[in-house]
Each structure stands twice: as structure tokens, then as C-alpha cells.
Scaffold this motif. Structure first.
Motif, PDB file in Angstrom:
ATOM      1  N   MET A 271      31.760 -34.054 -26.114  1.00  0.00           N
ATOM      2  CA  MET A 271      30.840 -33.001 -25.703  1.00  0.00           C
ATOM      3  C   MET A 271      31.309 -32.479 -24.347  1.00  0.00           C
ATOM      4  O   MET A 271      31.522 -33.255 -23.407  1.00  0.00           O
ATOM      5  N   SER A 272      31.472 -31.164 -24.231  1.00  0.00           N
ATOM      6  CA  SER A 272      31.958 -30.532 -23.006  1.00  0.00           C
ATOM      7  C   SER A 272      30.946 -29.516 -22.520  1.00  0.00           C
ATOM      8  O   SER A 272      30.352 -28.780 -23.314  1.00  0.00           O
ATOM      9  N   TRP A 273      30.753 -29.476 -21.190  1.00  0.00           N
ATOM     10  CA  TRP A 273      29.885 -28.485 -20.576  1.00  0.00           C
ATOM     11  C   TRP A 273      30.378 -28.196 -19.166  1.00  0.00           C
ATOM     12  O   TRP A 273      31.188 -28.948 -18.624  1.00  0.00           O
ATOM     13  N   HIS A 274      29.883 -27.099 -18.570  1.00  0.00           N
ATOM     14  CA  HIS A 274      30.351 -26.722 -17.236  1.00  0.00           C
ATOM     15  C   HIS A 274      29.452 -27.341 -16.180  1.00  0.00           C
ATOM     16  O   HIS A 274      28.223 -27.329 -16.294  1.00  0.00           O
ATOM     17  N   ARG A 275      30.077 -27.835 -15.128  1.00  0.00           N
ATOM     18  CA  ARG A 275      29.332 -28.543 -14.085  1.00  0.00           C
ATOM     19  C   ARG A 275      28.421 -27.629 -13.279  1.00  0.00           C
ATOM     20  O   ARG A 275      27.498 -28.113 -12.609  1.00  0.00           O
ATOM     21  N   ARG A 276      28.616 -26.312 -13.363  1.00  0.00           N
ATOM     22  CA  ARG A 276      27.761 -25.412 -12.592  1.00  0.00           C
ATOM     23  C   ARG A 276      26.311 -25.434 -13.080  1.00  0.00           C
ATOM     24  O   ARG A 276      25.409 -24.957 -12.381  1.00  0.00           O
ATOM     25  N   PHE A 277      26.082 -26.021 -14.260  1.00  0.00           N
ATOM     26  CA  PHE A 277      24.718 -26.095 -14.786  1.00  0.00           C
ATOM     27  C   PHE A 277      24.111 -27.498 -14.647  1.00  0.00           C
ATOM     28  O   PHE A 277      23.035 -27.757 -15.182  1.00  0.00           O
ATOM     29  N   ASP A 278      24.786 -28.379 -13.907  1.00  0.00           N
ATOM     30  CA  ASP A 278      24.279 -29.741 -13.761  1.00  0.00           C
ATOM     31  C   ASP A 278      22.913 -29.785 -13.069  1.00  0.00           C
ATOM     32  O   ASP A 278      22.122 -30.706 -13.301  1.00  0.00           O
ATOM     33  N   ALA A 279      22.658 -28.831 -12.188  1.00  0.00           N
ATOM     34  CA  ALA A 279      21.378 -28.831 -11.459  1.00  0.00           C
ATOM     35  C   ALA A 279      20.249 -28.176 -12.245  1.00  0.00           C
ATOM     36  O   ALA A 279      19.102 -28.163 -11.778  1.00  0.00           O
ATOM     37  N   ASP A 280      20.534 -27.639 -13.414  1.00  0.00           N
ATOM     38  CA  ASP A 280      19.509 -27.000 -14.241  1.00  0.00           C
ATOM     39  C   ASP A 280      18.785 -28.084 -15.041  1.00  0.00           C
ATOM     40  O   ASP A 280      19.378 -28.709 -15.934  1.00  0.00           O
ATOM     41  N   PRO A 281      17.516 -28.348 -14.751  1.00  0.00           N
ATOM     42  CA  PRO A 281      16.821 -29.443 -15.456  1.00  0.00           C
ATOM     43  C   PRO A 281      16.703 -29.209 -16.958  1.00  0.00           C
ATOM     44  O   PRO A 281      16.715 -30.158 -17.732  1.00  0.00           O
ATOM     45  N   ALA A 282      16.596 -27.954 -17.371  1.00  0.00           N
ATOM     46  CA  ALA A 282      16.505 -27.667 -18.804  1.00  0.00           C
ATOM     47  C   ALA A 282      17.824 -27.994 -19.501  1.00  0.00           C
ATOM     48  O   ALA A 282      17.846 -28.575 -20.595  1.00  0.00           O
ATOM     49  N   HIS A 283      18.928 -27.621 -18.876  1.00  0.00           N
ATOM     50  CA  HIS A 283      20.252 -27.892 -19.444  1.00  0.00           C
ATOM     51  C   HIS A 283      20.488 -29.398 -19.540  1.00  0.00           C
ATOM     52  O   HIS A 283      20.965 -29.905 -20.560  1.00  0.00           O
ATOM     53  N   ALA A 284      20.141 -30.122 -18.464  1.00  0.00           N
ATOM     54  CA  ALA A 284      20.310 -31.577 -18.469  1.00  0.00           C
ATOM     55  C   ALA A 284      19.457 -32.218 -19.564  1.00  0.00           C
ATOM     56  O   ALA A 284      19.892 -33.153 -20.252  1.00  0.00           O
ATOM     57  N   TRP A 285      18.230 -31.721 -19.732  1.00  0.00           N
ATOM     58  CA  TRP A 285      17.345 -32.237 -20.780  1.00  0.00           C
ATOM     59  C   TRP A 285      17.964 -32.018 -22.156  1.00  0.00           C
ATOM     60  O   TRP A 285      17.944 -32.918 -23.003  1.00  0.00           O
ATOM     61  N   PHE A 286      18.519 -30.839 -22.388  1.00  0.00           N
ATOM     62  CA  PHE A 286      19.095 -30.518 -23.689  1.00  0.00           C
ATOM     63  C   PHE A 286      20.273 -31.445 -24.005  1.00  0.00           C
ATOM     64  O   PHE A 286      20.380 -31.960 -25.130  1.00  0.00           O
ATOM     65  N   LEU A 287      21.149 -31.676 -23.036  1.00  0.00           N
ATOM     66  CA  LEU A 287      22.279 -32.577 -23.269  1.00  0.00           C
ATOM     67  C   LEU A 287      21.789 -33.992 -23.578  1.00  0.00           C
ATOM     68  O   LEU A 287      22.372 -34.677 -24.420  1.00  0.00           O
ATOM     69  N   ASP A 288      20.725 -34.407 -22.928  1.00  0.00           N
ATOM     70  CA  ASP A 288      20.163 -35.733 -23.201  1.00  0.00           C
ATOM     71  C   ASP A 288      19.636 -35.832 -24.630  1.00  0.00           C
ATOM     72  O   ASP A 288      19.725 -36.892 -25.258  1.00  0.00           O
ATOM     73  N   GLN A 289      19.076 -34.740 -25.149  1.00  0.00           N
ATOM     74  CA  GLN A 289      18.586 -34.756 -26.535  1.00  0.00           C
ATOM     75  C   GLN A 289      19.752 -34.901 -27.509  1.00  0.00           C
ATOM     76  O   GLN A 289      19.638 -35.606 -28.524  1.00  0.00           O
ATOM     77  N   ILE A 290      20.871 -34.253 -27.213  1.00  0.00           N
ATOM     78  CA  ILE A 290      22.050 -34.391 -28.049  1.00  0.00           C
ATOM     79  C   ILE A 290      22.534 -35.837 -28.041  1.00  0.00           C
ATOM     80  O   ILE A 290      22.808 -36.434 -29.084  1.00  0.00           O
ATOM     81  N   ARG A 291      22.615 -36.422 -26.849  1.00  0.00           N
ATOM     82  CA  ARG A 291      23.072 -37.819 -26.735  1.00  0.00           C
ATOM     83  C   ARG A 291      22.155 -38.746 -27.528  1.00  0.00           C
ATOM     84  O   ARG A 291      22.618 -39.659 -28.243  1.00  0.00           O
ATOM     85  N   PHE A 292      20.855 -38.536 -27.416  1.00  0.00           N
ATOM     86  CA  PHE A 292      19.912 -39.406 -28.101  1.00  0.00           C
ATOM     87  C   PHE A 292      20.082 -39.308 -29.611  1.00  0.00           C
ATOM     88  O   PHE A 292      20.163 -40.334 -30.310  1.00  0.00           O
ATOM     89  N   VAL A 293      20.153 -38.102 -30.141  1.00  0.00           N
ATOM     90  CA  VAL A 293      20.239 -37.916 -31.597  1.00  0.00           C
ATOM     91  C   VAL A 293      21.537 -38.508 -32.119  1.00  0.00           C
ATOM     92  O   VAL A 293      21.558 -39.172 -33.173  1.00  0.00           O
ATOM     93  N   VAL A 294      22.638 -38.312 -31.413  1.00  0.00           N
ATOM     94  CA  VAL A 294      23.920 -38.869 -31.861  1.00  0.00           C
ATOM     95  C   VAL A 294      23.875 -40.399 -31.831  1.00  0.00           C
ATOM     96  O   VAL A 294      24.413 -41.064 -32.725  1.00  0.00           O
TER      97      VAL A 294
END
Length: 297
Positions: A271-294
Motif C-alpha cells: 500500500m502506497s500513499w503520499h506523506r503530505r497527507f499524514d496529518a489529515d485525520p480522515a486520510h489516516a483513518w481510511f488507511l487504518d480501515q484498509i489495514r484492519f480489513v486486510v
């Protein structure tokens, strides 16, 4: 305008004193007086006049204090990252680039999982772009994540190993194969339906067989994983599919599931994403949902 002047203006309003303002701002009195002169020049107004009880704001100052205070509070709030993300109230769309392996294996569970927590969020899936374009779309925010067998190796990109994908072998259920491991003789004799690969290195199956001086027969080449069990169900061909798909395909197409005759190496899923969105809580939440489901799929 220097935003520091607005902070001085607000402190002068609150304290009505150059001395007290300088103390709270940890500035010298001459520095505060100089800032007040710059404010007067910028606004064309005295802003504060001297009186017995201290500084008295002018009508122009009274008109400015509300907008200035609101603006500074918004700036300070943004810098403190006070924005909160409430999934159940959110209205947002997230975009993933992924292949059919991810689409069949994880996306149904991801959509169901997110729907339960955040019904206002839409998950949009698209094909994986070429590497250079993938980086551009991640950097621009057009894509929130790329999930693929290859990492997006560019500056500013985070690449995380999301899972290790292993293979299982499917064939007609009416073959009545009783053993968990598929027999090697039948594996080499019966034609296989395989997926077309974008490179010329060959699949992990063919590479492993070649290392042992073996070769399988290819009966058909298709473009996505879903077509493989459909062809196998009609022809009796053998197909090797990711383990996360095997059970569903076997049930749908009357196939039996077996361990391959030879242990094949697993393949990483990134899974790849850009670090400029690391401070976005919504973006971080979404990536966590992907990790959980996988992790639970």
C-alpha cells in the motif's frame, strides 16, 4: 501585512496597555510601540488613544477586533491540528488504485466495514496507473492510496507491506481428489488457465517449476482472476488463485481447493500513499480501515 502585528493588536485590545501587552507577548515595550505604529500606518487609523485608564480603542479598532480574532483563532487552530474527524458524520470520497486481486479479495469487506461506521463515505476504485503517473496522482491527492504488487518508489511516498499473498490450486470437484495437496503428476499433465502478466519474467509458479526442471501446460490465458475459475469450471483446466479468493471461487464454480504440489513463495502486496497527507485525520483513518480489513480477511 505581517501577521505578528495582528497578534499585537489583539493583545493591546485585551490589555489596554503597551506595558501589559509587552509582558504577555514577551516583547520589549519599544517593540510593541513600534508594532502599534506599523498598525496605524497600515490601517490609516490611531486604533488606540491614551486615556486615564489606559488605551481606549477607536471605532475603527472596534470594527476590526471581531474579524481579526476570528482569523487568528482559525490560523492557530489549523496549526494545532484541532480539526476532528468523526466517521459517522463525514461526507467524503476516497480513491484507491488497485488490481482485480484487491477488488475481489478486500474491497467488498472494506465497503461493508466502512458503511457500518461511516455511511457518508464513498470508496471509489480505479486501475493502477503507470509508476510515474501513480506518483503524480498520489502527490496531487487524486488518489488516496495505491494497492499493488509493486511499491511506488518515489520521494515523499510511504510504501507499506500490506499482506503476503499465497496461492491455492483449484480443479473440478468431480475429480474427487481427497488429499489436501494437489498431485504433481496431474498438475503437470492437465492444462492450466493462467492470468496474463504485464512483465516477461513469468509467474512465481512457472519460475518455481523451472528451477526443478519442470513445466506445466498452458491451456488458456485470461486478463483477470475472475475469469480463471470460470474457465476452469467449463474445461477441467487447473487454476492457481490467491488463497483469499479460493474459497469463494470454489463455492461459486463447483471446484475443489488444494495446496499446490510444490510450495510457491508468497508475493507481497504493498500500500502506497503520499506523506503530505499524514496529518489529515480522515486520510489516516481510511488507511487504518484498509489495514484492519486486510488483516482479518
Amino acid at each position: 501585512m505581517d501577521l505578528n502585528l495582528l497578534a499585537v493588536f489583539m493583545m493591546l485590545w485585551d490589555t489596554r496597555s503597551v506595558t501589559r501587552a509587552s509582558d504577555r507577548l514577551a516583547l520589549t515595550q519599544p517593540a510593541v510601540s513600534h508594532a502599534l505604529r506599523r498598525l496605524r500606518d497600515a490601517t490609516g487609523d490611531e486604533l488606540f488613544v491614551n486615556a486615564k485608564g489606559g488605551l481606549v480603542p477607536t471605532s475603527r479598532s472596534e470594527a476590526l477586533i471581531g474579524p481579526v480574532r476570528e482569523a487568528l483563532e482559525k490560523i492557530y487552530g489549523a496549526l494545532r491540528d484541532e480539526e476532528t474527524f468523526v466517521p459517522s458524520l463525514a461526507r467524503r470520497e476516497f480513491n484507491i488504485a488497485a488490481g482485480d486481486l484487491v477488488e475481489f479479495s478486500f474491497i467488498p469487506e472494506l465497503v461493508e466495514h466502512i458503511r457500518q461506521q461511516a455511511p457518508g463515505i464513498v470508496v471509489r476504485l480505479g486501475p493502477v496507473p503507470e509508476e510515474g503517473l501513480a506518483y503524480q496522482r498520489l502527490e496531487s491527492g487524486d488518489l488516496d492510496a495505491v494497492i499493488s504488487g509493486q511499491p511506488v518508489k518515489e520521494m515523499g511516498i510511504h510504501d507499506e507491506t500490506l499482506a503476503q499473498i499465497d496461492l491455492l490450486t483449484l480443479v473440478w470437484k468431480r475429480e474427487n481428489l481427497s488429499k489436501p495437496r494437489f498431485p504433481l503428476a496431474l498438475y503437470l499433465k492437465r492444462p492450466h488457465v493462467v492470468i496474463r502478466l504485464p512483465d516477461r519474467q513469468g509467474s512465481i509458479v512457472d519460475q518455481t517449476l523451472a528451477q526443478r526442471g519442470l513445466q506445466r501446460q498452458i491451456g488458456a490465458v485470461v486478463q483477470n482472476f475472475m475469469a480463471m475459475p470460470m474457465v476452469a469450471a467449463r474445461t477441467g483446466f487447473i487454476c492457481n488463485v490467491p488463497s483469499r479468493m479460493a474459497g469463494t471461487f470454489a463455492e461459486l464454480f463447483e471446484l475443489s481447493v488444494h495446496e499446490p504440489p510444490i510450495a510457491f513463495d508468497t508475493s507481497p502486496l504493498f500500500m502506497s500513499w503520499h506523506r503530505r497527507f499524514d496529518a489529515d485525520p480522515a486520510h489516516a483513518w481510511f488507511l487504518d480501515q484498509i489495514r484492519f480489513v486486510v488483516s482479518v480477511a
